[in-house]
Design a protein around this motif. Structure first.
Motif, PDB file in Angstrom:
ATOM      1  N   ARG A   1       2.413  -4.327  -1.297  1.00 33.30           N
ATOM      2  CA  ARG A   1       1.396  -4.903  -0.418  1.00 33.30           C
ATOM      3  C   ARG A   1       1.987  -5.939   0.524  1.00 33.30           C
ATOM      4  O   ARG A   1       1.606  -6.025   1.692  1.00 33.30           O
ATOM      5  CB  ARG A   1       0.299  -5.532  -1.281  1.00 33.30           C
ATOM      6  N   ARG A   2       2.974  -6.689   0.027  1.00 35.68           N
ATOM      7  CA  ARG A   2       3.507  -7.790   0.823  1.00 35.68           C
ATOM      8  C   ARG A   2       4.758  -7.417   1.623  1.00 35.68           C
ATOM      9  O   ARG A   2       5.018  -8.014   2.676  1.00 35.68           O
ATOM     10  CB  ARG A   2       3.834  -8.972  -0.097  1.00 35.68           C
ATOM     11  N   GLY A   3       5.526  -6.484   1.123  1.00 35.62           N
ATOM     12  CA  GLY A   3       6.807  -6.212   1.798  1.00 35.62           C
ATOM     13  C   GLY A   3       7.164  -4.750   1.883  1.00 35.62           C
ATOM     14  O   GLY A   3       8.347  -4.403   1.710  1.00 35.62           O
TER      15      GLY A   3
ATOM     16  N   ARG B   1      -2.424  10.558  -8.668  1.00 30.01           N
ATOM     17  CA  ARG B   1      -3.347   9.555  -9.217  1.00 30.01           C
ATOM     18  C   ARG B   1      -3.870   8.651  -8.100  1.00 30.01           C
ATOM     19  O   ARG B   1      -5.067   8.317  -8.057  1.00 30.01           O
ATOM     20  CB  ARG B   1      -2.620   8.724 -10.286  1.00 30.01           C
ATOM     21  N   PHE B   2      -2.994   8.266  -7.180  1.00 28.24           N
ATOM     22  CA  PHE B   2      -3.417   7.445  -6.048  1.00 28.24           C
ATOM     23  C   PHE B   2      -4.489   8.180  -5.231  1.00 28.24           C
ATOM     24  O   PHE B   2      -5.526   7.598  -4.862  1.00 28.24           O
ATOM     25  CB  PHE B   2      -2.214   7.131  -5.164  1.00 28.24           C
ATOM     26  N   ALA B   3      -4.263   9.466  -4.964  1.00 31.78           N
ATOM     27  CA  ALA B   3      -5.229  10.240  -4.183  1.00 31.78           C
ATOM     28  C   ALA B   3      -6.554  10.373  -4.930  1.00 31.78           C
ATOM     29  O   ALA B   3      -7.634  10.284  -4.318  1.00 31.78           O
ATOM     30  CB  ALA B   3      -4.654  11.617  -3.863  1.00 31.78           C
ATOM     31  N   ASP B   4      -6.489  10.595  -6.243  1.00 27.59           N
ATOM     32  CA  ASP B   4      -7.719  10.691  -7.042  1.00 27.59           C
ATOM     33  C   ASP B   4      -8.524   9.395  -6.965  1.00 27.59           C
ATOM     34  O   ASP B   4      -9.757   9.407  -6.813  1.00 27.59           O
ATOM     35  CB  ASP B   4      -7.372  10.995  -8.500  1.00 27.59           C
TER      36      ASP B   4
ATOM     37  N   LEU C   1       8.757   1.580  -7.398  1.00 28.76           N
ATOM     38  CA  LEU C   1       9.172   0.546  -6.443  1.00 28.76           C
ATOM     39  C   LEU C   1       9.093   0.997  -4.990  1.00 28.76           C
ATOM     40  O   LEU C   1       8.754   0.204  -4.114  1.00 28.76           O
ATOM     41  CB  LEU C   1      10.616   0.105  -6.754  1.00 28.76           C
ATOM     42  N   VAL C   2       9.414   2.247  -4.730  1.00 24.66           N
ATOM     43  CA  VAL C   2       9.483   2.730  -3.345  1.00 24.66           C
ATOM     44  C   VAL C   2       8.223   3.487  -2.949  1.00 24.66           C
ATOM     45  O   VAL C   2       7.665   3.254  -1.869  1.00 24.66           O
ATOM     46  CB  VAL C   2      10.729   3.614  -3.146  1.00 24.66           C
ATOM     47  N   LEU C   3       7.764   4.398  -3.812  1.00 23.45           N
ATOM     48  CA  LEU C   3       6.600   5.209  -3.447  1.00 23.45           C
ATOM     49  C   LEU C   3       5.361   4.361  -3.146  1.00 23.45           C
ATOM     50  O   LEU C   3       4.642   4.656  -2.171  1.00 23.45           O
ATOM     51  CB  LEU C   3       6.305   6.229  -4.551  1.00 23.45           C
ATOM     52  N   PRO C   4       5.056   3.313  -3.929  1.00 20.09           N
ATOM     53  CA  PRO C   4       3.888   2.488  -3.565  1.00 20.09           C
ATOM     54  C   PRO C   4       3.995   1.911  -2.153  1.00 20.09           C
ATOM     55  O   PRO C   4       2.994   1.842  -1.427  1.00 20.09           O
ATOM     56  CB  PRO C   4       3.896   1.378  -4.628  1.00 20.09           C
ATOM     57  N   SER C   5       5.180   1.501  -1.730  1.00 19.64           N
ATOM     58  CA  SER C   5       5.350   0.988  -0.372  1.00 19.64           C
ATOM     59  C   SER C   5       5.114   2.091   0.657  1.00 19.64           C
ATOM     60  O   SER C   5       4.508   1.857   1.710  1.00 19.64           O
ATOM     61  CB  SER C   5       6.755   0.400  -0.201  1.00 19.64           C
ATOM     62  N   LEU C   6       5.587   3.292   0.368  1.00 13.15           N
ATOM     63  CA  LEU C   6       5.332   4.408   1.273  1.00 13.15           C
ATOM     64  C   LEU C   6       3.838   4.706   1.372  1.00 13.15           C
ATOM     65  O   LEU C   6       3.320   4.997   2.456  1.00 13.15           O
ATOM     66  CB  LEU C   6       6.085   5.655   0.785  1.00 13.15           C
ATOM     67  N   LEU C   7       3.149   4.633   0.237  1.00 13.89           N
ATOM     68  CA  LEU C   7       1.707   4.897   0.243  1.00 13.89           C
ATOM     69  C   LEU C   7       0.948   3.821   1.018  1.00 13.89           C
ATOM     70  O   LEU C   7      -0.033   4.113   1.717  1.00 13.89           O
ATOM     71  CB  LEU C   7       1.194   4.983  -1.195  1.00 13.89           C
ATOM     72  N   VAL C   8       1.403   2.578   0.910  1.00 18.33           N
ATOM     73  CA  VAL C   8       0.768   1.507   1.666  1.00 18.33           C
ATOM     74  C   VAL C   8       0.954   1.742   3.162  1.00 18.33           C
ATOM     75  O   VAL C   8       0.009   1.605   3.965  1.00 18.33           O
ATOM     76  CB  VAL C   8       1.351   0.141   1.252  1.00 18.33           C
ATOM     77  N   LEU C   9       2.168   2.093   3.560  1.00 16.67           N
ATOM     78  CA  LEU C   9       2.431   2.351   4.978  1.00 16.67           C
ATOM     79  C   LEU C   9       1.668   3.582   5.467  1.00 16.67           C
ATOM     80  O   LEU C   9       1.187   3.614   6.600  1.00 16.67           O
ATOM     81  CB  LEU C   9       3.937   2.540   5.197  1.00 16.67           C
ATOM     82  N   TRP C  10       1.579   4.602   4.603  1.00 15.52           N
ATOM     83  CA  TRP C  10       0.793   5.791   4.976  1.00 15.52           C
ATOM     84  C   TRP C  10      -0.670   5.402   5.202  1.00 15.52           C
ATOM     85  O   TRP C  10      -1.301   5.852   6.151  1.00 15.52           O
ATOM     86  CB  TRP C  10       0.910   6.840   3.870  1.00 15.52           C
ATOM     87  N   GLU C  11      -1.199   4.561   4.329  1.00 13.57           N
ATOM     88  CA  GLU C  11      -2.593   4.149   4.435  1.00 13.57           C
ATOM     89  C   GLU C  11      -2.831   3.375   5.741  1.00 13.57           C
ATOM     90  O   GLU C  11      -3.883   3.511   6.376  1.00 13.57           O
ATOM     91  CB  GLU C  11      -2.960   3.274   3.239  1.00 13.57           C
TER      92      GLU C  11
END
Length: 840
Positions: A428-430, A743-746, A811-821
């Motif tokens: 969320r932050r970086g 899970r994120f998409a669900d 560590l990496v995928l959550p940041s990608l999902l945040v940027l995708w969002e």
């Protein structure tokens, strides 16, 4: 459509759990009936047609078609028996007597006696004993009697005389034996057999007799290295693995399962699914006629790890879904529905990675890919049918008698949840910083690919750590002598005969009648000799070339000698004709066409190629260096319209490895593209967003880069096996990302914010991933206990893949999902309110 079909299947399983178990028991019985039909033969051979585009393979086929490539016309074969006394003297009277008694025993064996060549057995003991008897035809009994009667001083004197006057005796001693020395720790004897001993039946009987008799005389230091010795070593090796590795892996797996499940019943149910998955894999292999091969431990461990992973997700999601007042059936129904799509995606994408090996030229690797794919498919089927049905049945029974079966999901505890949640805060932050760092690290890892060492194979040295040997029986590893004996023999001996040595060939093509051809050819041979790779053994011709063949014929044929040595053709005085070579070749063929045809190709009166054969003092372990030395010589033979190519087995082996290493990059690229396309389509169908599927697929490339970097840091070389394991890494690396992404998409589909969805995915699904990683990585880490570098490399690569895939997914995928969002024009399709699935 996929979700609806899966939902109906899950409804059937959870509503009719007992019927499901009955049906699956019947189906399992049918599948497991294939196990007795399983082919356990090794399929290590390669499909030769797959390498026909390699230049060296094409040249080797040309040699086979146009030259007589038989190594010699001998009507005999030679078996070698070794004598070694690390703290003694194999040239002592007692040692010589021991080998004579060994000879006495094998001569008494009918299998050996019927195929023993007239040259008999070549041994320093015979040379000494015959001299003492003073009768070349002395029987073995007479030799033993004479040697036994002789005093030690007489024996030593005779040994000194034998070594000084008989060059053949020196060939039986190590290469480093000093002239004049009458003591040694190593020697060998040669059992000369008729060519008929090479047949399968006769050869097996002879090998068995030589091995069994050597075992009976092992106290005197005798041993052989034939198929029976290797079979005994392999049997011992796998037995030691069973007792050392499997208990350690089992203890570790059960320990992690106890930590993650914290429930004995769930452990038993989960392990039931795991065991069935492995058994189904072997049963399906039997029915399909696919060989399990010698590497069957690889798919067993991989399928075990993946099926344990499936179990974690099923149990963890069920625990998350179960409300305070709910029973068992409904939350299990919801949990399996929610995780089933991810399991299907994992199975499909993992299969793409594994099945990318079906085009591999190595049969063993093709079978490996098929085996793991069948095991993963079996795991999917069993963990959405048998495991949920069994869980409902057992938990229902226990709760009816008053035993509560409510358990907290891993990742929701007060210690683990805050740790996992911090990865969401990081994203969320970086997120941009995380992504940049990941790209840099992954790129650095991938860049190390070209710096990885390449080896044909990793050979064990027979050494076993002291602490492994000191473990209590039967766990302690008992070293077997064959591996150490093999390395010792390769270190101290040159090949006893040319037939025992590796022979390489250099093919010269093009204008072989051009001026200076023979001079250039000899310059290339001289270069190879200077590199020190040729076998230097008394009585062994290490080079056979047009030059050596012409010189041999010239010595016995005056007419050809006149043509060959004519001053008008030798303009530089080096003893070789360098012009008017076609006339020389014509005279060569006229003098001895049989010898000429072995080194010089003449078709329709035209000279098209030449062949040089060299006998090497080396093996496959140092193939790269040897081939480089041969290529240096071949480069000196090139000239004008003439090319020289090294085309022997070592050179082809190096070329094949280079081809596979190069081809694996293409295979991985295609597999990644196929997975990315599959993910885009699947996420578009299931969640309404193709770009989300691509985002979830991207970290697989990062995992590959990190694995390559890990191999570089740990000095793991690229071999035929480790290079091909890279495609298996794709199948492993995609697993964790799919679970988090799905899970994120669900969660987003149910209306949660991006941060809330990530929190649920990371703490819920991430907890299951942690358990899976600890279990699988720990199980593979136990392979490091095996004293075999190839297996250790394999285990290390898989452990690196599992750990990096886990870290990347959190560590990496959550940041990608945040940027995708933030930046994607697409969004997850929201579920209608009335059909929303409840989430905790």
């Amino acid at each position: 459509m996929l979700r609806e079909g899966l939902a109906k299947a899950v409804d059937l399983v959870t509503e009719h759990n007992r019927l499901t178990l009955v049906v699956m028991v019947v189906v399992s019985a049918v599948v497991l009936a294939g196990i007795p039909m399983l082919d356990t033969a090794s399929q290590a051979g390669a499909d030769a047609s797959a390498f026909e585009d390699i230049d060296r393979v094409q040249k080797a086929n040309y040699v086979a078609a146009n030259y007589d490539t038989s190594r010699n016309d001998s009507n005999r074969t030679v078996a070698t028996v070794y004598v070694r006394q690390q703290e003694g003297d194999v040239l002592s009277k007692s040692s010589l007597l021991a080998t004579l008694r060994y000879q006495q025993d094998i001569r008494a064996n009918a299998s050996v006696a019927t195929v023993l060549h007239e040259d008999g057995i070549v041994d320093i003991a015979n040379m000494v004993a015959v001299a003492l008897v003073d009768d070349r035809n002395a029987s073995i009994d007479e030799q033993i009697a004479a040697l036994d009667r002789a005093d030690p001083e007489t024996v030593e004197s005779q040994i000194e005389s034998t070594l000084a006057n008989n060059p053949q005796a020196l060939r039986l001693l190590p290469a480093g034996h000093e002239p004049g020395e009458t003591a040694a720790t190593d020697r060998r004897l040669l059992v000369v057999l008729n060519a008929t001993a090479g047949s399968a039946t006769a050869g097996d009987a002879v090998d068995a007799a030589l091995y069994d008799t050597a075992q009976a005389h092992s106290d005197s230091g005798l041993f052989v290295l034939n198929q029976f010795a290797y079979n005994a070593y392999n049997s011992h090796f796998f037995g030691e693995i069973v007792w050392l590795v499997l208990p350690a892996a089992l203890v570790l797996i059960l320990g992690v399962l106890a930590f993650t499940y914290r429930d004995l019943v769930d452990i038993v149910v989960g392990m039931t699914g795991v065991i069935l998955s492995v058994l189904w894999m072997f049963g399906l292999l039997g029915w399909l006629g696919v060989s399990a091969g010698l590497v069957s431990i690889v798919p067993v461990v991989l399928v075990t790890g993946l099926s344990i992973d499936f179990g974690f997700h099923v149990f963890n999601r069920y625990r998350e879904q179960r409300g305070v007042e709910e029973g068992i059936r409904e939350p299990m129904n919801r949990g399996v529905k929610l995780v089933a799509t991810a399991l299907v995606l994992v199975t499909v994408t993992a299969a793409i990675g594994f099945l990318s090996n079906v085009v591999n030229p190595l049969g063993q690797i093709r079978d490996l890919g098929v085996s793991i794919t069948l095991g993963v498919i079996a795991s999917l089927l069993l963990f959405v049918t048998v495991v949920p049905a069994l869980k409902i049945s057992i938990d229902g029974l226990f709760e009816r008698i008053g035993w509560s079966r409510r358990k907290r999901a891993l990742g929701h505890g007060r210690f683990l949840r805050p740790i996992l949640s911090r990865t969401v805060d990081l994203a969320r932050r970086g997120a941009p910083v995380v992504l940049v760092v990941a790209i840099v690290v992954g790129s650095l890892g991938a860049a190390a690919w070209s710096d990885l060492d390449e080896e044909s194979f990793q050979q064990p040295d027979g050494e076993v750590a002291e602490w492994k040997q000191q473990l209590p029986d039967p766990v302690g590893w008992e070293p077997h002598p064959v591996a150490e004996q093999l390395n010792h023999v390769q270190d101290v001996y040159q090949p006893a005969t040319a037939d025992d040595a590796i022979q390489e060939r250099i093919l010269l093509e093009g204008d072989v009648t051009a001026n200076g051809t023979l001079t250039d050819l000899q310059a290339g041979v001289d270069t190879i000799e200077e590199r020190g790779v040729l076998l230097e053994q008394p009585g062994v011709q290490s080079v056979t070339s047009p030059v050596t063949a012409m010189r041999a014929v010239a010595q016995r044929d005056p007419a050809f000698r006149a043509v060959f040595e004519a001053d008008t053709r030798d303009t530089n005085g080096d003893g070789l004709p360098d012009r008017d070579l076609e006339t020389v070749y014509d005279a060569f063929y006229e003098a001895d066409s049989d010898i000429a045809s072995r080194v010089l190709e003449r078709t329709d009166g035209e000279y098209r190629s030449m062949l040089v054969r060299v006998t090497l003092d080396g093996g496959y372990a140092d193939a790269d260096e040897t081939v480089a030395d041969l290529e240096a010589g071949a480069a000196r033979m090139d000239g004008g319209d003439r090319t020289a190519t090294v085309v022997g087995s070592l050179a082809i082996n190096v070329a094949v490895l280079d081809s596979i290493v190069g081809g694996i990059l293409q295979t991985m690229a295609l597999a990644l593209a196929a997975i990315a396309l599959t993910m885009a389509i699947a996420f578009r169908v299931m969640h309404g967003s193709a770009t989300l599927g691509l985002v979830v697929a991207v970290p697989i490339a990062l995992v590959l880069g990190l694995v390559i970097g890990g191999m570089y840091l740990l000095s793991i070389p690229l071999t035929l096996l480790t290079a091909l394991l890279m495609s298996l890494v794709i199948g492993l690396g995609v697993d964790y990302n799919i679970h988090i992404g799905d899970r994120f998409a669900d969660e987003r589909r149910e209306g949660k914010t991006a941060v809330q969805a990530l929190e649920a995915a990371v703490t819920g699904t991430g907890g299951a991933l942690l358990g899976s990683t600890l279990t699988s990585a720990g199980a593979f880490a136990t392979i490091a206990l095996v004293p075999h570098p190839q297996l250790q490399s394999f285990g290390s690569i898989v452990v690196i893949a599992l750990l990096t895939a886990f870290l990347v997914s959190l560590l990496v995928l959550p940041s990608l999902l945040v940027l995708w969002e933030r930046y994607s024009p697409e969004a997850v399709t929201l579920a209608p309110e009335e059909t929303a699935l409840p989430q905790d």
